[in-house]
Design a protein around this motif. Structure first.
Motif, PDB file in Angstrom:
ATOM      1  N   ALA A  42     -34.807  25.811  51.102  1.00 46.56           N
ATOM      2  CA  ALA A  42     -33.770  26.471  50.300  1.00 46.56           C
ATOM      3  C   ALA A  42     -33.704  27.959  50.631  1.00 46.56           C
ATOM      4  CB  ALA A  42     -34.043  26.268  48.815  1.00 46.56           C
ATOM      5  N   ALA A  43     -34.855  28.603  50.729  1.00 49.87           N
ATOM      6  CA  ALA A  43     -34.893  30.038  51.027  1.00 49.87           C
ATOM      7  C   ALA A  43     -34.372  30.316  52.432  1.00 49.87           C
ATOM      8  CB  ALA A  43     -36.307  30.576  50.866  1.00 49.87           C
ATOM      9  N   LYS A  44     -34.787  29.521  53.403  1.00 49.22           N
ATOM     10  CA  LYS A  44     -34.323  29.728  54.782  1.00 49.22           C
ATOM     11  C   LYS A  44     -32.835  29.456  54.897  1.00 49.22           C
ATOM     12  CE  LYS A  44     -38.812  28.962  56.890  1.00 49.22           C
ATOM     13  NZ  LYS A  44     -39.678  28.031  57.602  1.00 49.22           N
TER      14      LYS A  44
ATOM     15  N   ALA B  72     -29.520  35.034  47.236  1.00 47.20           N
ATOM     16  CA  ALA B  72     -29.006  33.694  47.474  1.00 47.20           C
ATOM     17  C   ALA B  72     -30.098  32.644  47.292  1.00 47.20           C
ATOM     18  CB  ALA B  72     -28.418  33.595  48.881  1.00 47.20           C
ATOM     19  N   ALA B  73     -31.331  32.972  47.694  1.00 44.34           N
ATOM     20  CA  ALA B  73     -32.431  32.031  47.487  1.00 44.34           C
ATOM     21  C   ALA B  73     -32.692  31.855  46.008  1.00 44.34           C
ATOM     22  CB  ALA B  73     -33.691  32.522  48.192  1.00 44.34           C
ATOM     23  N   PHE B  74     -32.542  32.933  45.274  1.00 39.45           N
ATOM     24  CA  PHE B  74     -32.694  32.880  43.822  1.00 39.45           C
ATOM     25  C   PHE B  74     -31.730  31.853  43.255  1.00 39.45           C
ATOM     26  CE2 PHE B  74     -33.510  34.876  39.733  1.00 39.45           C
ATOM     27  CZ  PHE B  74     -32.334  34.629  39.049  1.00 39.45           C
ATOM     28  N   LEU B  75     -30.441  31.960  43.652  1.00 40.50           N
ATOM     29  CA  LEU B  75     -29.431  31.040  43.145  1.00 40.50           C
ATOM     30  C   LEU B  75     -29.683  29.626  43.630  1.00 40.50           C
ATOM     31  CD1 LEU B  75     -26.823  30.527  41.627  1.00 40.50           C
ATOM     32  CD2 LEU B  75     -25.577  31.183  43.680  1.00 40.50           C
ATOM     33  N   ALA B  76     -29.949  29.470  44.914  1.00 41.14           N
ATOM     34  CA  ALA B  76     -30.191  28.130  45.460  1.00 41.14           C
ATOM     35  C   ALA B  76     -31.410  27.492  44.808  1.00 41.14           C
ATOM     36  CB  ALA B  76     -30.390  28.203  46.981  1.00 41.14           C
ATOM     37  N   THR B  77     -32.446  28.288  44.606  1.00 40.64           N
ATOM     38  CA  THR B  77     -33.652  27.771  43.977  1.00 40.64           C
ATOM     39  C   THR B  77     -33.371  27.364  42.538  1.00 40.64           C
ATOM     40  OG1 THR B  77     -35.017  29.144  45.385  1.00 40.64           O
ATOM     41  CG2 THR B  77     -36.042  28.291  43.390  1.00 40.64           C
ATOM     42  N   ALA B  78     -32.637  28.200  41.846  1.00 37.24           N
ATOM     43  CA  ALA B  78     -32.308  27.869  40.458  1.00 37.24           C
ATOM     44  C   ALA B  78     -31.485  26.594  40.396  1.00 37.24           C
ATOM     45  CB  ALA B  78     -31.555  29.023  39.801  1.00 37.24           C
TER      46      ALA B  78
ATOM     47  N   GLN C  50     -30.080  32.254  55.954  1.00 28.62           N
ATOM     48  CA  GLN C  50     -29.171  32.048  57.087  1.00 28.62           C
ATOM     49  C   GLN C  50     -27.720  32.163  56.627  1.00 28.62           C
ATOM     50  OE1 GLN C  50     -29.812  31.824  60.318  1.00 28.62           O
ATOM     51  NE2 GLN C  50     -27.666  31.598  60.819  1.00 28.62           N
ATOM     52  N   GLN C  51     -27.401  31.560  55.494  1.00 29.58           N
ATOM     53  CA  GLN C  51     -26.039  31.616  54.965  1.00 29.58           C
ATOM     54  C   GLN C  51     -25.674  33.052  54.604  1.00 29.58           C
ATOM     55  OE1 GLN C  51     -25.403  29.409  51.357  1.00 29.58           O
ATOM     56  NE2 GLN C  51     -23.196  29.532  51.527  1.00 29.58           N
ATOM     57  N   GLN C  52     -26.592  33.773  53.993  1.00 30.58           N
ATOM     58  CA  GLN C  52     -26.356  35.162  53.625  1.00 30.58           C
ATOM     59  C   GLN C  52     -26.105  36.005  54.877  1.00 30.58           C
ATOM     60  OE1 GLN C  52     -29.733  37.114  51.812  1.00 30.58           O
ATOM     61  NE2 GLN C  52     -28.419  38.346  50.522  1.00 30.58           N
ATOM     62  N   GLN C  53     -26.881  35.795  55.934  1.00 32.39           N
ATOM     63  CA  GLN C  53     -26.714  36.543  57.179  1.00 32.39           C
ATOM     64  C   GLN C  53     -25.366  36.223  57.824  1.00 32.39           C
ATOM     65  OE1 GLN C  53     -28.247  39.036  58.333  1.00 32.39           O
ATOM     66  NE2 GLN C  53     -27.651  39.171  60.464  1.00 32.39           N
ATOM     67  N   GLU C  54     -24.980  34.962  57.829  1.00 35.67           N
ATOM     68  CA  GLU C  54     -23.686  34.567  58.404  1.00 35.67           C
ATOM     69  C   GLU C  54     -22.536  35.207  57.634  1.00 35.67           C
ATOM     70  OE1 GLU C  54     -23.698  30.281  58.551  1.00 35.67           O
ATOM     71  OE2 GLU C  54     -25.286  30.260  60.068  1.00 35.67           O
ATOM     72  N   GLN C  55     -22.623  35.223  56.308  1.00 40.69           N
ATOM     73  CA  GLN C  55     -21.584  35.846  55.490  1.00 40.69           C
ATOM     74  C   GLN C  55     -21.515  37.345  55.766  1.00 40.69           C
ATOM     75  OE1 GLN C  55     -22.700  34.676  51.529  1.00 40.69           O
ATOM     76  NE2 GLN C  55     -21.529  32.786  51.612  1.00 40.69           N
ATOM     77  N   PHE C  56     -22.681  37.985  55.888  1.00 39.59           N
ATOM     78  CA  PHE C  56     -22.706  39.411  56.175  1.00 39.59           C
ATOM     79  C   PHE C  56     -22.053  39.699  57.527  1.00 39.59           C
ATOM     80  CE2 PHE C  56     -24.957  42.751  58.569  1.00 39.59           C
ATOM     81  CZ  PHE C  56     -24.417  43.853  57.913  1.00 39.59           C
ATOM     82  N   LEU C  57     -22.443  38.979  58.567  1.00 33.49           N
ATOM     83  CA  LEU C  57     -21.881  39.226  59.901  1.00 33.49           C
ATOM     84  C   LEU C  57     -20.378  38.982  59.914  1.00 33.49           C
ATOM     85  CD1 LEU C  57     -24.691  37.790  62.213  1.00 33.49           C
ATOM     86  CD2 LEU C  57     -24.176  40.190  61.693  1.00 33.49           C
ATOM     87  N   ALA C  58     -19.918  37.988  59.156  1.00 37.00           N
ATOM     88  CA  ALA C  58     -18.481  37.716  59.078  1.00 37.00           C
ATOM     89  C   ALA C  58     -17.743  38.840  58.353  1.00 37.00           C
ATOM     90  CB  ALA C  58     -18.237  36.378  58.390  1.00 37.00           C
ATOM     91  N   SER C  59     -18.443  39.605  57.517  1.00 34.09           N
ATOM     92  CA  SER C  59     -17.801  40.686  56.762  1.00 34.09           C
ATOM     93  C   SER C  59     -17.636  41.963  57.578  1.00 34.09           C
ATOM     94  CB  SER C  59     -18.598  40.991  55.488  1.00 34.09           C
ATOM     95  OG  SER C  59     -19.783  41.716  55.794  1.00 34.09           O
TER      96      SER C  59
ATOM     97  N   ILE D  48     -42.705  32.000  53.704  1.00 31.57           N
ATOM     98  CA  ILE D  48     -41.575  32.761  53.173  1.00 31.57           C
ATOM     99  C   ILE D  48     -41.945  33.354  51.821  1.00 31.57           C
ATOM    100  CG2 ILE D  48     -39.768  31.407  54.338  1.00 31.57           C
ATOM    101  CD1 ILE D  48     -40.165  30.856  50.685  1.00 31.57           C
ATOM    102  N   LYS D  49     -41.124  34.282  51.382  1.00 32.97           N
ATOM    103  CA  LYS D  49     -41.204  34.793  50.018  1.00 32.97           C
ATOM    104  C   LYS D  49     -39.838  34.533  49.405  1.00 32.97           C
ATOM    105  CE  LYS D  49     -44.733  38.280  50.708  1.00 32.97           C
ATOM    106  NZ  LYS D  49     -45.090  39.697  50.630  1.00 32.97           N
ATOM    107  N   ALA D  50     -39.832  33.812  48.285  1.00 37.31           N
ATOM    108  CA  ALA D  50     -38.574  33.439  47.650  1.00 37.31           C
ATOM    109  C   ALA D  50     -38.545  33.906  46.206  1.00 37.31           C
ATOM    110  CB  ALA D  50     -38.390  31.925  47.705  1.00 37.31           C
ATOM    111  N   SER D  51     -37.423  34.488  45.815  1.00 38.24           N
ATOM    112  CA  SER D  51     -37.231  34.922  44.437  1.00 38.24           C
ATOM    113  C   SER D  51     -36.790  33.734  43.597  1.00 38.24           C
ATOM    114  CB  SER D  51     -36.159  36.008  44.373  1.00 38.24           C
ATOM    115  OG  SER D  51     -36.587  37.157  45.051  1.00 38.24           O
TER     116      SER D  51
END
Length: 180
Positions: free
Chosen positions: A95-97, A5-11, A101-110, A67-70
């Motif tokens: 963007a990475a953070k 997700a950081a990859f996409l957001a960064t791009a 956070q968004q990725q974690q929220e989506q995972f927990l919702a799944s 952080i480490k961001a792709s």
């Protein structure tokens, strides 16, 4: 932390920040950009962003110290002082953070009943039987355990916990009062 997700957001943020950056760096962008491990990365104004921690194909990992961001290697431009990216250190970290956070929220919702849970080695632990608020009930062949959602991480094939099936069953047995 390598984050798709950081990859996409960064791009996306690089593209959004791109017009002003692209105008400044257009001559440098035409040259071959050599994105290599250990190279320093700056923003368009020369501010330090971080260093390249690793490169794998078309993806480079920038280590800012926090952080480490792709980031896609196509997001870099070459200057006489090194690599440039169209984001400041603060923008990249935000963007990475945010993506994390968004990725974690989506995972927990799944997390839902019927979803298989594994241990860190990929071994089967059980399945999710119920999700109630911040608690998840995991059913193994011999026990049921209620765990907080934050005890479950996203693994390559779904939810992962830090215990094997035997360890989880032993933990449940040790905390269950005797009948009677």
């Amino acid at each position: 932390m390598t984050l798709r997700a950081a990859f996409l957001a960064t791009a996306l943020m690089t593209i959004a920040a791109g017009p002003a950056f692209a105008q400044e760096a257009a001559p440098a962008a035409a040259a071959k950009v050599n994105v290599t491990q250990g190279a320093s990365v700056s923003d368009a104004k020369g501010g330090a962003v971080g260093t390249i921690a690793s490169v794998n194909g078309d993806v480079a990992v920038i280590d800012t110290g926090a952080i480490k961001a792709s980031v896609p290697t196509s997001a870099f431009a070459q200057s006489d002082k090194g690599l440039l990216i169209g984001m400041t250190k603060d923008e990249l970290e935000a963007a990475a953070k945010g993506a994390s956070q968004q990725q974690q929220e989506q995972f927990l919702a799944s997390l839902a009943p019927g979803v298989a849970v594994t241990d860190q080695s990929g071994g089967a632990v059980g399945t999710i039987e119920a999700v109630e608020g911040d608690m998840v009930t995991i059913a193994t062949p011999n026990a049921k355990a209620k765990l907080p959602k934050n005890a479950i991480a996203q693994g390559p094939n779904g939810p992962v916990i830090g215990m094997t099936q035997a360890q989880l069953e032993a933990a449940v047995k040790s905390t269950t009062p005797p009948a009677g």
